[in-house]
Design an enzyme around this catalytic site. Structure first.
Site, PDB file in Angstrom:
ATOM      1  N   HIS A  85       0.822  -1.210   0.000  1.00 55.43           N
ATOM      2  CA  HIS A  85       0.000   0.000   0.000  1.00 55.43           C
ATOM      3  C   HIS A  85       0.854   1.258   0.000  1.00 55.43           C
ATOM      4  O   HIS A  85       0.501   2.252  -0.636  1.00 55.43           O
ATOM      5  CB  HIS A  85      -0.966   0.028   1.173  1.00 55.43           C
ATOM      6  CG  HIS A  85      -1.994   1.107   1.024  1.00 55.43           C
ATOM      7  ND1 HIS A  85      -3.107   0.961   0.221  1.00 55.43           N
ATOM      8  CD2 HIS A  85      -2.066   2.362   1.510  1.00 55.43           C
ATOM      9  CE1 HIS A  85      -3.817   2.071   0.225  1.00 55.43           C
ATOM     10  NE2 HIS A  85      -3.207   2.943   1.008  1.00 55.43           N
ATOM     11  N   TYR A 141       1.464   5.278  -2.510  1.00 52.93           N
ATOM     12  CA  TYR A 141       1.837   6.657  -2.201  1.00 52.93           C
ATOM     13  C   TYR A 141       3.199   7.015  -2.772  1.00 52.93           C
ATOM     14  O   TYR A 141       3.466   8.183  -3.064  1.00 52.93           O
ATOM     15  CB  TYR A 141       1.771   6.881  -0.692  1.00 52.93           C
ATOM     16  CG  TYR A 141       0.359   6.742  -0.197  1.00 52.93           C
ATOM     17  CD1 TYR A 141      -0.595   7.713  -0.477  1.00 52.93           C
ATOM     18  CD2 TYR A 141      -0.048   5.602   0.481  1.00 52.93           C
ATOM     19  CE1 TYR A 141      -1.910   7.569  -0.081  1.00 52.93           C
ATOM     20  CE2 TYR A 141      -1.359   5.445   0.888  1.00 52.93           C
ATOM     21  CZ  TYR A 141      -2.286   6.430   0.600  1.00 52.93           C
ATOM     22  OH  TYR A 141      -3.588   6.271   0.983  1.00 52.93           O
ATOM     23  N   HIS A 146     -10.266   0.479  -9.705  1.00 48.63           N
ATOM     24  CA  HIS A 146      -9.787   1.505  -8.769  1.00 48.63           C
ATOM     25  C   HIS A 146      -8.334   1.845  -9.045  1.00 48.63           C
ATOM     26  O   HIS A 146      -7.955   3.019  -9.115  1.00 48.63           O
ATOM     27  CB  HIS A 146      -9.957   1.005  -7.333  1.00 48.63           C
ATOM     28  CG  HIS A 146      -9.185   1.791  -6.330  1.00 48.63           C
ATOM     29  ND1 HIS A 146      -9.524   3.077  -5.972  1.00 48.63           N
ATOM     30  CD2 HIS A 146      -8.072   1.481  -5.605  1.00 48.63           C
ATOM     31  CE1 HIS A 146      -8.663   3.522  -5.067  1.00 48.63           C
ATOM     32  NE2 HIS A 146      -7.781   2.581  -4.836  1.00 48.63           N
ATOM     33  N   PHE A 147      -7.482   0.833  -9.207  1.00 51.40           N
ATOM     34  CA  PHE A 147      -6.071   1.073  -9.491  1.00 51.40           C
ATOM     35  C   PHE A 147      -5.896   1.881 -10.775  1.00 51.40           C
ATOM     36  O   PHE A 147      -5.004   2.729 -10.884  1.00 51.40           O
ATOM     37  CB  PHE A 147      -5.311  -0.249  -9.632  1.00 51.40           C
ATOM     38  CG  PHE A 147      -5.070  -0.960  -8.331  1.00 51.40           C
ATOM     39  CD1 PHE A 147      -5.070  -0.267  -7.134  1.00 51.40           C
ATOM     40  CD2 PHE A 147      -4.842  -2.328  -8.305  1.00 51.40           C
ATOM     41  CE1 PHE A 147      -4.851  -0.917  -5.928  1.00 51.40           C
ATOM     42  CE2 PHE A 147      -4.619  -2.992  -7.102  1.00 51.40           C
ATOM     43  CZ  PHE A 147      -4.620  -2.280  -5.908  1.00 51.40           C
ATOM     44  N   HIS A 148      -6.757   1.603 -11.755  1.00 52.75           N
ATOM     45  CA  HIS A 148      -6.606   2.296 -13.020  1.00 52.75           C
ATOM     46  C   HIS A 148      -7.082   3.748 -12.953  1.00 52.75           C
ATOM     47  O   HIS A 148      -6.718   4.549 -13.812  1.00 52.75           O
ATOM     48  CB  HIS A 148      -7.342   1.531 -14.131  1.00 52.75           C
ATOM     49  CG  HIS A 148      -6.568   0.346 -14.630  1.00 52.75           C
ATOM     50  ND1 HIS A 148      -6.567  -0.863 -13.976  1.00 52.75           N
ATOM     51  CD2 HIS A 148      -5.738   0.188 -15.703  1.00 52.75           C
ATOM     52  CE1 HIS A 148      -5.786  -1.713 -14.634  1.00 52.75           C
ATOM     53  NE2 HIS A 148      -5.271  -1.100 -15.670  1.00 52.75           N
ATOM     54  N   ARG A 197     -11.139 -10.549 -10.508  1.00 49.31           N
ATOM     55  CA  ARG A 197      -9.931  -9.969 -11.088  1.00 49.31           C
ATOM     56  C   ARG A 197      -8.943 -11.086 -11.386  1.00 49.31           C
ATOM     57  O   ARG A 197      -9.140 -12.230 -10.955  1.00 49.31           O
ATOM     58  CB  ARG A 197      -9.319  -8.959 -10.127  1.00 49.31           C
ATOM     59  CG  ARG A 197      -8.945  -9.541  -8.786  1.00 49.31           C
ATOM     60  CD  ARG A 197      -8.575  -8.505  -7.754  1.00 49.31           C
ATOM     61  NE  ARG A 197      -7.400  -7.728  -8.113  1.00 49.31           N
ATOM     62  CZ  ARG A 197      -6.592  -7.157  -7.227  1.00 49.31           C
ATOM     63  NH1 ARG A 197      -6.836  -7.249  -5.940  1.00 49.31           N
ATOM     64  NH2 ARG A 197      -5.545  -6.463  -7.617  1.00 49.31           N
ATOM     65  N   ARG A 198      -7.948 -10.773 -12.169  1.00 51.39           N
ATOM     66  CA  ARG A 198      -6.853 -11.699 -12.502  1.00 51.39           C
ATOM     67  C   ARG A 198      -7.321 -12.909 -13.315  1.00 51.39           C
ATOM     68  O   ARG A 198      -6.604 -13.904 -13.398  1.00 51.39           O
ATOM     69  CB  ARG A 198      -6.154 -12.229 -11.236  1.00 51.39           C
ATOM     70  CG  ARG A 198      -5.682 -11.188 -10.241  1.00 51.39           C
ATOM     71  CD  ARG A 198      -4.899 -11.867  -9.135  1.00 51.39           C
ATOM     72  NE  ARG A 198      -4.457 -10.939  -8.107  1.00 51.39           N
ATOM     73  CZ  ARG A 198      -5.080 -10.771  -6.930  1.00 51.39           C
ATOM     74  NH1 ARG A 198      -6.173 -11.471  -6.677  1.00 51.39           N
ATOM     75  NH2 ARG A 198      -4.620  -9.931  -6.040  1.00 51.39           N
TER      76      ARG A 198
END
Length: 561
Positions: free
Chosen positions: A234, A238, A385-387, A450-451
């Site tokens: 995580h 950042y 979300h990551f994208h 996912r994946r």
């Protein structure tokens, strides 16, 4: 340069302060590797979405999960790490001062160690000897060369971070009792956070996965390995985000002709990110049965604390935009928006990234919330979300920075033609990511995993339910790959076109004269490091002790490492 900011500075006989050519070469070396990774990883991403939409089938011996690993590792790790250290090296040289020969040599050693490690890991993935996805979770096992390569990448980043940090420490010694340049302070914060965060993943790789892959130990504790990974995983988010914040806080105000709203507010937000970014990894393990719920709750609380510096950043940035708009004559409540330089890609690309980060941050709150996480955990919602956060907010900002950084480092300029192409590229990226990410979020709410490739969904009815959303992902992914090709074309033109020779400014904003003086405590890293270490120890000491104490390996006499 403001207004027609993409024009050459030399047109007005204004010669901006240049990064030393020796430092520029080190910075550009990182950027070359980053954009090679962008092309290969982007191609792998395109293949992924086409397979999930049941549009193509990969030829033997290539498999979906091999392509997935290429995409995740090259874009999530290699693109970001190399670009960030290339940018930070240039920024430190520009704002704090030229690196010494020893500092620069250390930077080059770090670069080559990272590069060798990258090649080692990439070769194993391409040979299908390391199809372990971006998180390389045990019990999936890769060839030992893959793990050794990852270890070298981490060690190389430590050397690169040390090179930059030594230059800042030197400045502090030469300028006692003075506030250091803001972007230099931000780089130190990011490097400190990175070093602390990578201790966990380095421990996992060196003492668990590498000995396991070499056959030194028969088994490893899976829960412990995941916990060590997420103590890094995580904070990695950042590490991606803070360089984008550097551009937002320091570069964008200069680009629009304004000033930094508050030096103190910017430094406080970075300190808060340092403190609350590392001891929060357990919120990625909310469904793990082997971690006590009370510790999960504690880390979820710390995770929510990160919302505070994000809100501080939003307030500071939009205050800067509004003040600049008022200076240019805006009178209405939102009329200042019209005064911003929408035709300047150096502003437009990062600003679109800022806007997308709003829904991205909201999705992050969902991911970190225990009850809502139960609905979307391990669904493709998380990928969406990551994208939004990394692949849009961060990467669009990196693109926007490239348009002035590369010309600055190579003695060229951002022309009107390249600026217009950059605007088109930004729109293509935002459109493609919007289509793909919305499709991912929607499919995730319907339970799409996912994946997973289309052929692995298991159940014709479910596959048909999700297929329309997978088609949306394919459409968005295709637009994104076109945007990558356009970006690389612009990069090549900016780097090597002989018609673009000139000067391009490295924009460094100045603090508003109305801002309060920065309190010295914000630069007291001895204090912040003590608090950071204390938070990490409180958040992880007992959970890791509990995992080891209850490990089936430990109870049966197996070595944990």
């Amino acid at each position: 340069m403001t207004g027609k900011s993409f024009e050459s500075a030399s047109a007005n006989n204004v010669h901006p302060k240049q990064v030393d050519p020796r430092d520029a070469r080190l910075s550009m070396a990182h950027i070359y590797v980053a954009f090679i990774a962008l092309f290969i990883g982007g191609l792998a991403g395109l293949l992924q979405v086409l397979v999930r939409a049941d549009t193509i089938k990969l030829p033997e011996p290539i498999n979906y999960y091999q392509v997935l690993t290429v995409h995740g590792v090259l874009l999530g790790l290699i693109l970001t790490i190399f670009f960030i250290f290339g940018f930070q090296t240039a920024a430190m040289s520009r704002a704090v001062g030229t690196l010494t020969d020893q500092q620069r040599l250390l930077g080059w050693i770090g670069f080559w160690v990272m590069t060798v490690g990258t090649v080692m890991a990439a070769v194993m993935v391409l040979l299908n000897e390391a199809t372990v996805l971006y998180t390389f979770y045990a019990p999936l096992q890769a060839h030992w060369i893959f793990y050794a390569g990852l270890a070298l990448v981490v060690i190389g980043t430590w050397l690169a971070a040390l090179s930059e940090s030594l230059r800042w420490i030197q400045w502090r010694k030469e300028n006692p009792n003075q506030t250091s340049p803001l972007i230099g302070f931000m780089i130190i914060c990011n490097n400190l956070m990175w070093f602390v965060a990578t201790i966990g993943v380095a421990t996992e790789v060196l003492f668990q996965l590498l000995p396991w892959s070499l056959g030194i130990v028969d088994r490893v504790d899976v829960l412990l390995s995941r916990t060590l990974f997420w103590s890094f995983g995580h904070a990695l988010v950042y590490f991606w985000l803070l360089p984008a914040y550097m551009v937002w806080y320091v570069v964008v105000p200069k680009v629009i002709g304004g000033k930094i709203f508050s030096d103190s507010l910017a430094r406080l937000s970075f300190i808060m990110f340092v403190l609350f970014s590392v001891p929060v990894g357990l919120h990625h393990q909310l469904t793990e049965p082997g971690v006590d719920a009370s510790w999960k709750f504690f880390q979820v609380v710390l995770t929510m604390m990160v919302v505070i510096p994000s809100l501080l950043t939003a307030f500071s940035l939009f205050a800067t935009f509004e003040l600049r708009g008022r200076e240019l004559g805006a009178k209405g409540v939102f009329s200042w928006l019209k005064k911003l330089p929408w035709g300047d890609v150096r502003f437009f690309a990062p600003f679109i990234g800022m806007l997308v980060f709003i829904p991205g941050g909201a999705g992050g709150i969902v991911n970190a919330s225990n009850q809502m996480n139960q609905l979307i955990h391990n669904t493709i919602w998380v990928t969406g979300h990551f994208h939004l956060t990394v692949a849009t907010a961060v990467v669009l900002t990196f693109f926007g920075a490239t348009y002035w950084l590369v010309p600055h480092l190579t003695g060229r300029q951002l022309t009107k033609e390249m600026n217009k192409l950059g605007i088109i590229q930004t729109i293509l990226w935002a459109l493609g990511m919007g289509i793909m990410s919305i499709s991912m979020h929607a499919a995730g709410l319907l339970g799409a995993p996912r994946r997973s490739s289309f052929s692995d969904y298991g159940g014709a009815d479910l596959a048909k339910t999700w297929l329309s959303y997978q088609v949306g992902q394919a459409v968005g992914g295709t637009l994104l790959f076109i945007a990558i090709l356009l970006f690389l074309y612009i990069f090549i033109k900016l780097r090597w076109s002989s018609t673009h020779k000139g000067f391009e400014e490295f924009p460094i904003g100045t603090v508003s004269e109305h801002a309060q003086k920065t309190p010295p405590i914000l630069e007291n890293f001895k204090l912040w490091i003590v608090i950071l270490v204390a938070l990490v120890l409180i958040a992880y000491t007992y959970p890791i002790y509990d995992i080891i104490s209850n490990s089936p390996l430990g109870s049966k006499g197996y070595k944990l490492w």
